[in-house]
Design an enzyme around this catalytic site. Sequence first.
Site, PDB file in Angstrom:
ATOM      1  N   SER A  18      92.006 -22.328  68.510  1.00  0.00           N
ATOM      2  CA  SER A  18      91.374 -21.462  69.474  1.00  0.00           C
ATOM      3  C   SER A  18      92.476 -21.045  70.587  1.00  0.00           C
ATOM      4  O   SER A  18      92.082 -20.445  71.313  1.00  0.00           O
ATOM      5  CB  SER A  18      90.527 -22.599  70.147  1.00  0.00           C
ATOM      6  OG  SER A  18      89.329 -22.697  69.406  1.00  0.00           O
ATOM      7  N   LYS A  77      92.503 -17.708  70.986  1.00  0.00           N
ATOM      8  CA  LYS A  77      91.332 -16.840  71.700  1.00  0.00           C
ATOM      9  C   LYS A  77      91.930 -15.975  72.922  1.00  0.00           C
ATOM     10  O   LYS A  77      91.454 -15.105  73.373  1.00  0.00           O
ATOM     11  CB  LYS A  77      90.297 -17.503  72.054  1.00  0.00           C
ATOM     12  CG  LYS A  77      89.442 -18.135  70.649  1.00  0.00           C
ATOM     13  CD  LYS A  77      88.516 -19.388  71.177  1.00  0.00           C
ATOM     14  CE  LYS A  77      87.991 -19.888  69.689  1.00  0.00           C
ATOM     15  NZ  LYS A  77      87.068 -20.902  70.024  1.00  0.00           N
ATOM     16  N   TYR A 107      87.235 -26.584  76.368  1.00  0.00           N
ATOM     17  CA  TYR A 107      85.789 -26.674  75.715  1.00  0.00           C
ATOM     18  C   TYR A 107      84.721 -27.346  76.749  1.00  0.00           C
ATOM     19  O   TYR A 107      85.198 -27.310  77.790  1.00  0.00           O
ATOM     20  CB  TYR A 107      85.797 -27.357  74.261  1.00  0.00           C
ATOM     21  CG  TYR A 107      86.911 -27.218  73.484  1.00  0.00           C
ATOM     22  CD1 TYR A 107      86.928 -25.730  72.730  1.00  0.00           C
ATOM     23  CD2 TYR A 107      87.606 -28.223  73.024  1.00  0.00           C
ATOM     24  CE1 TYR A 107      87.994 -25.589  72.177  1.00  0.00           C
ATOM     25  CE2 TYR A 107      88.721 -27.737  71.961  1.00  0.00           C
ATOM     26  CZ  TYR A 107      88.761 -26.481  71.459  1.00  0.00           C
ATOM     27  OH  TYR A 107      89.822 -26.116  70.761  1.00  0.00           O
ATOM     28  N   VAL A 122      92.071 -26.773  67.716  1.00  0.00           N
ATOM     29  CA  VAL A 122      91.701 -27.961  67.021  1.00  0.00           C
ATOM     30  C   VAL A 122      92.816 -28.476  66.358  1.00  0.00           C
ATOM     31  O   VAL A 122      92.994 -29.423  65.535  1.00  0.00           O
ATOM     32  CB  VAL A 122      90.555 -27.960  66.131  1.00  0.00           C
ATOM     33  CG1 VAL A 122      89.264 -27.743  66.692  1.00  0.00           C
ATOM     34  CG2 VAL A 122      90.701 -26.749  65.345  1.00  0.00           C
TER      35      VAL A 122
END
Length: 315
Positions: free
Chosen positions: A71, A74, A251, A269
């Site tokens: 992630s 991103k 998150y 992750v």
Amino acid sequence: MDVSQMSPNEMEQQLQHAVEEHRRFTTDGEVANYIPKLGSANPKTLGITVTMMDGTSFTAGDCDAYFTMQSISKIVSLLLALQDIGPERVFDKVGKEPTGDPFNSIVKLETIKPSRPLNPMINAGAIAVTSMIAGKDNPEKLERLLQLARRLTNDTSVNVNKEVYLSEKSTADRNRALAYFMRENGIIHGDVEDILDLYFRQCAIEVTCSHLAYMGAVLANRGKDPITSEKIVPEDLARIVKTFMVTCGMYNASGAFAIDVGIPAKSGVSGGIMSAVPNRMGIGVIGPALDKHGNSVGGLRLLETLSREWQLSIF
Ligand code: GLN
């Protein structure tokens, strides 16, 4: 403790001490295995690199361990899409609000009308952002993503880990569901498998915590390379991604992280966390054992301690 007054030796010693102190927390978490290849990571790994605003770096622990961005990529894709088509068009399709749901949740895509991923840090939003990257075909788009990743990490050899990419591609039904749902709702267009293929490759870009620290330092330095002062990304875009890192980077644990640590950060992750302490330093950590939100347990503890000792909180 005033970090700017510390000698390089003191700095390195503190980091080493912190890593050894916090390694025991790694047994409180578990390595992600929904992408099968990630399951082979050593849960005890813990490493950190800090890169200062003059480009000097300090490392401790397993700072040579390679892992995939997941992630954290991103941030790279968002910076590229923002440069390619501008914030207005990006945020027409993807929102700017945090979510209380897990990163791969599908629920709000259906309940929010008209359908729109809440932000670019959750999987749905990130897949939509990846679909906005300019290029004539996927190889060209990937090359552009890699070029930006290499400049942000200050390493021209940064590349995709093929095994992890294939491992995710062969098991990503949840992401497929998100993407097909988004195409039905006009958030993404074109070939879903092509868009996902690029997304899986971007997630599998392989780095060390030193690469992440450099990337954090570029963002902390308002988009400029800390060594050459060359502009890598425009200042206003660096500001936008740092703000997302605060509100959505960890998150649905971003609120607690803002209170406990208080610095813009993005986790993945595979256990990496990339942090940018505005105008002060970038911090990269790796610790593959994750908590229930998917954040590195050892990494979180390490950042919490350093933030307290070095007064890093921006709040
Ligand atoms: N590639 C991962 C996924 O899409 C990234 C998720 C993450 O790091 N939280 O599931």
